[in-house]
Design an enzyme around this catalytic site. Structure first.
Site, PDB file in Angstrom:
ATOM      1  N   LYS A  56       0.517  -0.757   0.371  1.00 37.43           N
ATOM      2  CA  LYS A  56      -0.031  -0.125   0.365  1.00 37.43           C
ATOM      3  C   LYS A  56       1.131   1.106   0.175  1.00 37.43           C
ATOM      4  O   LYS A  56       0.502   2.028  -0.462  1.00 37.43           O
ATOM      5  CB  LYS A  56      -0.814  -0.021   1.051  1.00 37.43           C
ATOM      6  N   GLN A 100      -4.112  -1.592   9.917  1.00 36.45           N
ATOM      7  CA  GLN A 100      -4.201  -2.189   9.242  1.00 36.45           C
ATOM      8  C   GLN A 100      -4.909  -4.022  10.628  1.00 36.45           C
ATOM      9  O   GLN A 100      -4.527  -3.761  11.198  1.00 36.45           O
ATOM     10  CB  GLN A 100      -3.150  -3.226   8.389  1.00 36.45           C
ATOM     11  N   ASP A 123     -10.843   3.571   4.660  1.00 37.22           N
ATOM     12  CA  ASP A 123     -10.919   1.405   4.855  1.00 37.22           C
ATOM     13  C   ASP A 123     -12.593   1.582   4.529  1.00 37.22           C
ATOM     14  O   ASP A 123     -13.764   0.443   5.026  1.00 37.22           O
ATOM     15  CB  ASP A 123     -10.547   1.212   5.869  1.00 37.22           C
TER      16      ASP A 123
END
Ligand code: NAP
Length: 283
Positions: A56, A100, A123
């Site tokens: 990412k 994450q 997200d």
């Protein structure tokens, strides 16, 4: 064996999205007087998570998004992790925050997600983002994998309007937001899960079938309606390597179009994260 289905090339579609985002980043950087910024938080030392976060960050660099990386130890106290989130929320150079998941045992992931500023929730996991999406309100940020699925359908020329769509899986990360997106695109949507009585019968209704269960080769060729578009979100590490939730080769003889694993949905997730960071930076 003959491959009847068109293979939907996620790598190629993701490259197109990244190229578009790179152009938008250049314009936005000129407007803002700084590049858009994404903070990544990797807690602990889970090797798979470390690989995802590295990819990412590399993708950010490629398109000109500045990445701010934090790597607290796995035994960080919950309050310190929340304090880090608060600091990132307050930092004006940071437009998006990605924490994450999964977090190491002992940490409360829901509390961390709830602490994110919804405007920086790239997200799309905060209750605010999820609520807006389920109401069909486009104001919120949408989870990356489901929006990647919608982008793949669009590129494959598949219009969900009026179509029977079946999603296997009901997670907050994939199945539920995808339900809202497909419903918003006027599909007739069914969500199957581990308690679904006859998965094969439900799947065979689908003109659009999305497998997001995390069970290797759960969806067999017999479960696929001939000509259906099959999107395989599953990524399962097995002795045979990385496989999806769809039994690919036999399924490709029945489906009209299908995504491979790897090279299907996976590359889209990262591309849509970059897209979300630009959206967040625009405000
Ligand atoms: P998850 O949170 O474990 O959810 C799995 C869902 O599948 C649950 O709703 C579960 O039902 C359902 N399920 C499990 N076994 C089933 C069965 N035998 N029949 C029908 N439904 C079943 O997983 P997730 O986070 O949504 O991820 C799903 C898969 O996608 C995983 O393989 C993951 O690695 C992959 N993934 C890939 C990407 C990517 O970028 N390619 C991104 C995200 C996720 P219940 O709710 O009843 O338990």
């Amino acid at each position: 064996m003959t491959l009847a289905a068109t293979v939907i090339d996620g790598k190629a579609v993701a490259a197109e999205v990244r190229a578009r985002v790179a152009g938008e980043v250049t314009e936005l950087a000129a407007e803002l007087g700084r590049p858009p910024g994404l903070a990544t938080v990797l807690v602990g030392e889970d090797p798979a998570s470390a690989i995802y976060v590295r990819r990412k960050r590399e993708a950010c660099e490629e398109v000109g998004i500045r990445s701010f990386h934090h790597e607290p130890p796995g035994d960080i106290p919950q309050e310190e992790l929340l304090a880090l989130v608060a600091e990132l929320n307050a930092n004006d150079e940071i437009d998006g925050i990605l924490c994450q998941l999964p977090l190491p045992g002992g940490l409360d992931a829901d509390e961390v997600i709830n602490a994110l500023d919804p405007a920086k929730d790239v997200d799309g996991l905060t209750p605010s983002s999820a609520g807006l999406l389920s109401r069909g309100d486009p104001a919120g940020l949408v989870p990356c994998t489901p929006s990647g699925v919608m982008e793949l359908l669009a590129h494959a020329g598949v219009d969900p309007s009026g179509a029977e769509a079946v999603i296997v899986g009901r997670s907050n990360l994939v199945g539920r937001p995808l339900y809202s997106l497909l419903l918003g695109a006027d599909a007739t949507v069914t969500t199957a899960h581990s308690r679904t009585a006859d998965l094969g019968e439900v799947c065979r209704r689908a003109e659009i079938l999305v497998a997001a269960a995390g069970r290797p080769r759960l969806v067999t060729a017999e479960m696929i309606r001939p000509g259906a578009t099959v999107i395989d979100v599953g990524t399962n590490r097995t002795d045979d390597g990385l496989v999806g939730d769809v039994d690919y080769a036999p399924a490709a003889e029945v489906a009209g179009a299908i995504t491979p694993v790897p090279g299907g949905v996976g590359p889209m997730t990262i591309a849509m994260l970059l897209d979300n960071t630009v959206k967040a930076a625009r405000g």
